[in-house]
Motif scaffolding. Sequence first.
Motif, PDB file in Angstrom:
ATOM      1  N   LEU A 232      41.225  44.657  44.509  1.00 32.93           N
ATOM      2  CA  LEU A 232      42.496  44.283  45.140  1.00 32.93           C
ATOM      3  C   LEU A 232      42.678  42.774  45.233  1.00 32.93           C
ATOM      4  N   MET A 233      41.659  42.007  44.851  1.00 29.34           N
ATOM      5  CA  MET A 233      41.683  40.557  45.043  1.00 29.34           C
ATOM      6  C   MET A 233      41.852  39.816  43.723  1.00 29.34           C
ATOM      7  N   PRO A 234      42.424  38.607  43.767  1.00 32.18           N
ATOM      8  CA  PRO A 234      42.384  37.744  42.579  1.00 32.18           C
ATOM      9  C   PRO A 234      40.940  37.499  42.153  1.00 32.18           C
ATOM     10  N   ALA A 235      40.698  37.438  40.864  1.00 29.23           N
ATOM     11  CA  ALA A 235      39.342  37.383  40.329  1.00 29.23           C
ATOM     12  C   ALA A 235      38.546  36.184  40.835  1.00 29.23           C
ATOM     13  N   ALA A 236      39.200  35.044  41.054  1.00 26.24           N
ATOM     14  CA  ALA A 236      38.474  33.829  41.433  1.00 26.24           C
ATOM     15  C   ALA A 236      37.827  33.936  42.814  1.00 26.24           C
ATOM     16  N   THR A 334      47.820  37.799  46.798  1.00 21.60           N
ATOM     17  CA  THR A 334      48.805  37.687  45.721  1.00 21.60           C
ATOM     18  C   THR A 334      48.820  38.908  44.798  1.00 21.60           C
ATOM     19  N   ARG A 335      47.657  39.432  44.454  1.00 21.25           N
ATOM     20  CA  ARG A 335      47.637  40.602  43.577  1.00 21.25           C
ATOM     21  C   ARG A 335      48.250  41.807  44.276  1.00 21.25           C
ATOM     22  N   LEU A 336      47.918  41.993  45.547  1.00 25.61           N
ATOM     23  CA  LEU A 336      48.479  43.099  46.314  1.00 25.61           C
ATOM     24  C   LEU A 336      49.980  42.946  46.470  1.00 25.61           C
ATOM     25  N   ASP A 337      50.424  41.738  46.806  1.00 21.01           N
ATOM     26  CA  ASP A 337      51.858  41.520  47.011  1.00 21.01           C
ATOM     27  C   ASP A 337      52.648  41.779  45.734  1.00 21.01           C
TER      28      ASP A 337
END
Length: 362
Positions: A232-236, A334-337
């Motif tokens: 659910l999170m940005p990779a970084a 951001t990915r979730l949004d």
Amino acid sequence: MHLHQLQQARPASRELALFEDSILALYLGQVAARIFGLGAVCHLCEGDSFTFGGPQTLNIVLDGVLVSEQGWQGPGCHVTGDNTRYAVKGDKAVVWVLDRSGEAWKGAAGRPMHVALDNALKAAARALTAATPAEELPDPETLSDVDHPQIRRQAARLRRTTHAATAEAIFLFVQAMPYRFGNWQERASETLARGNGMCTTKANLQVTLMRAAGLEAGFVEMPMSMSVLGKLMPAAWLAMMRPTVRHYFGAVKLGGRWHAADSSYNDDSMGIYLENFPDYAHLLPARLSDGQPYSPTAEKNDMDPFDIQVVPHLNAEMSKKSRFSPAQFEALNTRLDRAQGSWRNWVEEDHPDLGAGLRIVS
């Protein structure tokens, strides 16, 4: 910062993928790649330092962590230059820099790009304001405010003719709310008003509504691998996370048995999981009934969703201070949004003019 480290940003690159996970790129929409190409990328190594220049400089941390006396900046966070000096924490960091006083921005971008960036900055600021908790957080003993008028009113709306039907209605009501990382020391009534939450706050709202409706409800703690939650999170962000975290969700007693009832993830956020774990497609749509608990985490851990340890509250856990700031939580979201459309709350729905920059066509 060393001059040889500063390179003109290239539209097709790993750095662009990291840029697209940033808060600003979420609100830039279609023009994100074009604005990325007007900036420069700085690659930093352990021991390097970096100064966020003057007020015409816009900086986005793409990878790694930068620290200063004022705190730290993580991936996806944007900072207007204020001459603060940062040091690299770890072995590397990558920063995107846009000089808004330079010819590339003044000339090649043109007014539409300037409008798009200004609108994105305003929308990101609105999102940050909405996500920032009050300075004085509530007493943990008051988090399940079962007697709050709005909690009572919502519980009455969701009450059905049987306990099982009431439990399902409340479960589905909370489950449908967008999942967002953020502050977890929040009363159930505040989560209800916000309309989104993370595992702890959604569980707190669910249990509070169930109790207000006359059901016996409580909380469950279960381990979750970051290989699951990290989807659910940005990779970084993944390199900064613990390998295993504690996941919390609600439970309700039906037919004399405790049923796991995990309302954490709505269908859109569960869809992100299913991209990576297609064998769990049967978990959608979410459902709860007498004899049918619901816990994706229990299933992933090969645990019995009836064999759970239920506790009456999460006061100790929900009183802990987070190591993340509201801006860092926004970057985590951001990915979730993007998957859930939550960003539109601060762009199109409240202020249609802020969406204008999103509709620029190349």
